[in-house]
Design a protein around this motif. Structure first.
Motif, PDB file in Angstrom:
ATOM      1  N   LEU A   1       0.843  -1.201   0.000  1.00 45.16           N
ATOM      2  CA  LEU A   1       0.000   0.000   0.000  1.00 45.16           C
ATOM      3  C   LEU A   1       0.876   1.247   0.000  1.00 45.16           C
ATOM      4  N   PHE A   2       1.880   1.269   0.861  1.00 44.97           N
ATOM      5  CA  PHE A   2       2.764   2.428   0.946  1.00 44.97           C
ATOM      6  C   PHE A   2       3.497   2.660  -0.376  1.00 44.97           C
ATOM      7  N   GLU A   3       4.024   1.594  -0.964  1.00 44.45           N
ATOM      8  CA  GLU A   3       4.730   1.707  -2.246  1.00 44.45           C
ATOM      9  C   GLU A   3       3.837   2.288  -3.333  1.00 44.45           C
ATOM     10  N   ASN A   4       2.532   2.091  -3.192  1.00 46.26           N
ATOM     11  CA  ASN A   4       1.575   2.570  -4.188  1.00 46.26           C
ATOM     12  C   ASN A   4       0.859   3.844  -3.761  1.00 46.26           C
ATOM     13  N   GLY A   5       1.347   4.476  -2.683  1.00 45.68           N
ATOM     14  CA  GLY A   5       0.862   5.801  -2.320  1.00 45.68           C
ATOM     15  C   GLY A   5      -0.109   5.906  -1.170  1.00 45.68           C
ATOM     16  N   VAL A   6      -0.378   4.805  -0.445  1.00 46.67           N
ATOM     17  CA  VAL A   6      -1.332   4.847   0.669  1.00 46.67           C
ATOM     18  C   VAL A   6      -0.605   4.599   1.987  1.00 46.67           C
ATOM     19  N   VAL A   7      -0.927   5.418   2.974  1.00 45.97           N
ATOM     20  CA  VAL A   7      -0.362   5.278   4.311  1.00 45.97           C
ATOM     21  C   VAL A   7      -1.476   4.865   5.274  1.00 45.97           C
ATOM     22  N   ILE A   8      -1.200   3.867   6.092  1.00 47.28           N
ATOM     23  CA  ILE A   8      -2.132   3.461   7.147  1.00 47.28           C
ATOM     24  C   ILE A   8      -1.847   4.352   8.357  1.00 47.28           C
ATOM     25  N   LEU A   9      -2.878   4.991   8.860  1.00 44.14           N
ATOM     26  CA  LEU A   9      -2.743   5.863  10.025  1.00 44.14           C
ATOM     27  C   LEU A   9      -3.092   5.070  11.283  1.00 44.14           C
ATOM     28  N   PRO A  10      -2.157   4.917  12.196  1.00 39.83           N
ATOM     29  CA  PRO A  10      -2.476   4.173  13.414  1.00 39.83           C
ATOM     30  C   PRO A  10      -3.358   5.004  14.345  1.00 39.83           C
ATOM     31  N   GLU A  11      -4.060   4.328  15.209  1.00 38.63           N
ATOM     32  CA  GLU A  11      -4.871   5.013  16.213  1.00 38.63           C
ATOM     33  C   GLU A  11      -3.937   5.665  17.227  1.00 38.63           C
ATOM     34  N   ASP A  12      -4.326   6.832  17.711  1.00 40.59           N
ATOM     35  CA  ASP A  12      -3.584   7.472  18.793  1.00 40.59           C
ATOM     36  C   ASP A  12      -4.565   7.861  19.893  1.00 40.59           C
ATOM     37  N   ARG A  13      -4.121   8.617  20.881  1.00 39.54           N
ATOM     38  CA  ARG A  13      -4.997   8.930  22.014  1.00 39.54           C
ATOM     39  C   ARG A  13      -6.177   9.805  21.636  1.00 39.54           C
ATOM     40  N   SER A  14      -6.052  10.581  20.560  1.00 36.88           N
ATOM     41  CA  SER A  14      -7.138  11.507  20.228  1.00 36.88           C
ATOM     42  C   SER A  14      -7.901  11.171  18.943  1.00 36.88           C
ATOM     43  N   HIS A  15      -7.376  10.258  18.117  1.00 36.96           N
ATOM     44  CA  HIS A  15      -8.028   9.906  16.855  1.00 36.96           C
ATOM     45  C   HIS A  15      -7.988   8.403  16.642  1.00 36.96           C
ATOM     46  N   GLY A  16      -8.930   7.933  15.850  1.00 40.15           N
ATOM     47  CA  GLY A  16      -8.942   6.525  15.482  1.00 40.15           C
ATOM     48  C   GLY A  16      -8.036   6.260  14.290  1.00 40.15           C
ATOM     49  N   ALA A  17      -7.923   5.000  13.934  1.00 41.90           N
ATOM     50  CA  ALA A  17      -7.112   4.581  12.790  1.00 41.90           C
ATOM     51  C   ALA A  17      -7.752   5.064  11.491  1.00 41.90           C
ATOM     52  N   GLY A  18      -6.965   5.052  10.421  1.00 40.35           N
ATOM     53  CA  GLY A  18      -7.483   5.462   9.129  1.00 40.35           C
ATOM     54  C   GLY A  18      -6.472   5.248   8.028  1.00 40.35           C
ATOM     55  N   VAL A  19      -6.741   5.846   6.888  1.00 42.07           N
ATOM     56  CA  VAL A  19      -5.863   5.747   5.724  1.00 42.07           C
ATOM     57  C   VAL A  19      -5.775   7.105   5.047  1.00 42.07           C
ATOM     58  N   CYS A  20      -4.639   7.360   4.420  1.00 41.16           N
ATOM     59  CA  CYS A  20      -4.498   8.584   3.631  1.00 41.16           C
ATOM     60  C   CYS A  20      -3.513   8.328   2.508  1.00 41.16           C
ATOM     61  N   MET A  21      -3.530   9.206   1.549  1.00 36.96           N
ATOM     62  CA  MET A  21      -2.565   9.134   0.459  1.00 36.96           C
ATOM     63  C   MET A  21      -1.258   9.736   0.947  1.00 36.96           C
ATOM     64  N   ARG A  22      -0.153   9.254   0.418  1.00 39.44           N
ATOM     65  CA  ARG A  22       1.137   9.864   0.739  1.00 39.44           C
ATOM     66  C   ARG A  22       1.168  11.250   0.122  1.00 39.44           C
ATOM     67  N   PRO A  23       1.886  12.174   0.755  1.00 33.84           N
ATOM     68  CA  PRO A  23       1.969  13.501   0.140  1.00 33.84           C
ATOM     69  C   PRO A  23       2.722  13.416  -1.181  1.00 33.84           C
ATOM     70  N   LYS A  24       2.365  14.311  -2.069  1.00 35.66           N
ATOM     71  CA  LYS A  24       3.077  14.365  -3.345  1.00 35.66           C
ATOM     72  C   LYS A  24       4.512  14.802  -3.065  1.00 35.66           C
ATOM     73  N   LEU A  25       5.454  14.027  -3.581  1.00 33.32           N
ATOM     74  CA  LEU A  25       6.849  14.384  -3.397  1.00 33.32           C
ATOM     75  C   LEU A  25       7.211  15.477  -4.393  1.00 33.32           C
ATOM     76  N   ARG A  26       7.962  16.410  -3.931  1.00 32.35           N
ATOM     77  CA  ARG A  26       8.384  17.485  -4.832  1.00 32.35           C
ATOM     78  C   ARG A  26       9.360  16.925  -5.844  1.00 32.35           C
ATOM     79  N   GLN A  27       9.096  17.236  -7.082  1.00 28.80           N
ATOM     80  CA  GLN A  27       9.969  16.773  -8.161  1.00 28.80           C
ATOM     81  C   GLN A  27      11.149  17.717  -8.284  1.00 28.80           C
ATOM     82  N   LEU A  28      12.329  17.158  -8.349  1.00 26.52           N
ATOM     83  CA  LEU A  28      13.512  17.968  -8.586  1.00 26.52           C
ATOM     84  C   LEU A  28      13.599  18.271 -10.083  1.00 26.52           C
TER      85      LEU A  28
END
Length: 153
Positions: A123-150
Motif C-alpha cells: 500500500l505504501f509503495e503505491n501511495g497509501v499510508v495506514i494511520l495508526p490510532e492514537d490517544r485523540s483519533h482513530g485509525a485510518g488511511v491517507c494518500m502519501r503527500p506528493k513528493l516534490r519533483q527535482l
C-alpha cells in the motif's frame, strides 16, 4: 469504513445511488458540491473524519475518535483507496488472495504479521499510508503527500 452500501449512503445523504457512484468514480470531472457536502455530513455524523491534503500527508479518512481498531483493520480501506482487487493485491504482494481476505475480515485467531506487514508495504509503495490510532483519533488511511519533483539536470 462504516461497512455500509452505496444505497445506504445515497439514502442518508438524500441523493441518488447514481450520484454516489459518480462521486466515487476516478473518471469524474467536476463533482456536484451539494452532493459532496451531503455525503461529507453523513460520514462525519457517523464518526468519520475526512482529511484534507497537508504538507505531511495527502487526503484521507480516519475515525474521529479512538475505536480500538488496529492498523490491520485498515488494510481493506487502503486497498479500496487504490481501487485494486484482491487478485491484484495478491499479485503485487505475493500474499494469497484468500489470506488477504481473511486478514481484511479480521477473522484470525493469530495475526500473520509478516503477511500483514507486506500488505502495508505494498500500500505504501503505491501511495497509501495506514494511520495508526492514537490517544485523540482513530485509525485510518491517507494518500502519501506528493513528493516534490527535482528539476532535471
Amino acid at each position: 469504513m462504516l461497512g455500509k452500501t452505496q444505497e445506504w449512503l445515497a439514502n442518508q445523504a438524500k441523493i441518488t445511488p447514481a450520484v454516489v457512484i459518480g462521486l466515487e468514480s476516478a473518471k469524474r470531472k467536476l463533482p456536484d458540491n451539494h452532493a459532496l457536502s451531503q455525503v461529507k455530513g453523513v460520514l462525519e455524523a457517523n464518526g468519520l473524519e475526512l482529511l484534507e491534503a497537508a504538507e505531511a500527508r495527502g487526503e484521507g479518512v480516519r475515525w474521529k475518535e479512538p475505536t480500538n481498531k488496529t492498523w490491520v483493520d485498515c488494510l481493506r480501506h487502503g486497498r479500496a483507496m487504490l481501487g485494486i482487487s484482491l487478485d491484484e493485491m495478491a499479485a503485487r504482494s505475493g500474499v494469497g488472495k484468500y489470506a488477504i481476505a481473511r486478514l481484511e475480515r479480521g477473522n484470525q485467531k493469530r495475526l500473520p504479521e509478516q503477511s500483514a506487514e507486506r500488505l502495508r508495504d505494498v500500500l505504501f509503495e503505491n501511495g497509501v499510508v495506514i494511520l495508526p490510532e492514537d490517544r485523540s483519533h482513530g485509525a485510518g488511511v491517507c494518500m502519501r503527500p506528493k513528493l516534490r519533483q527535482l528539476p532535471p539536470l
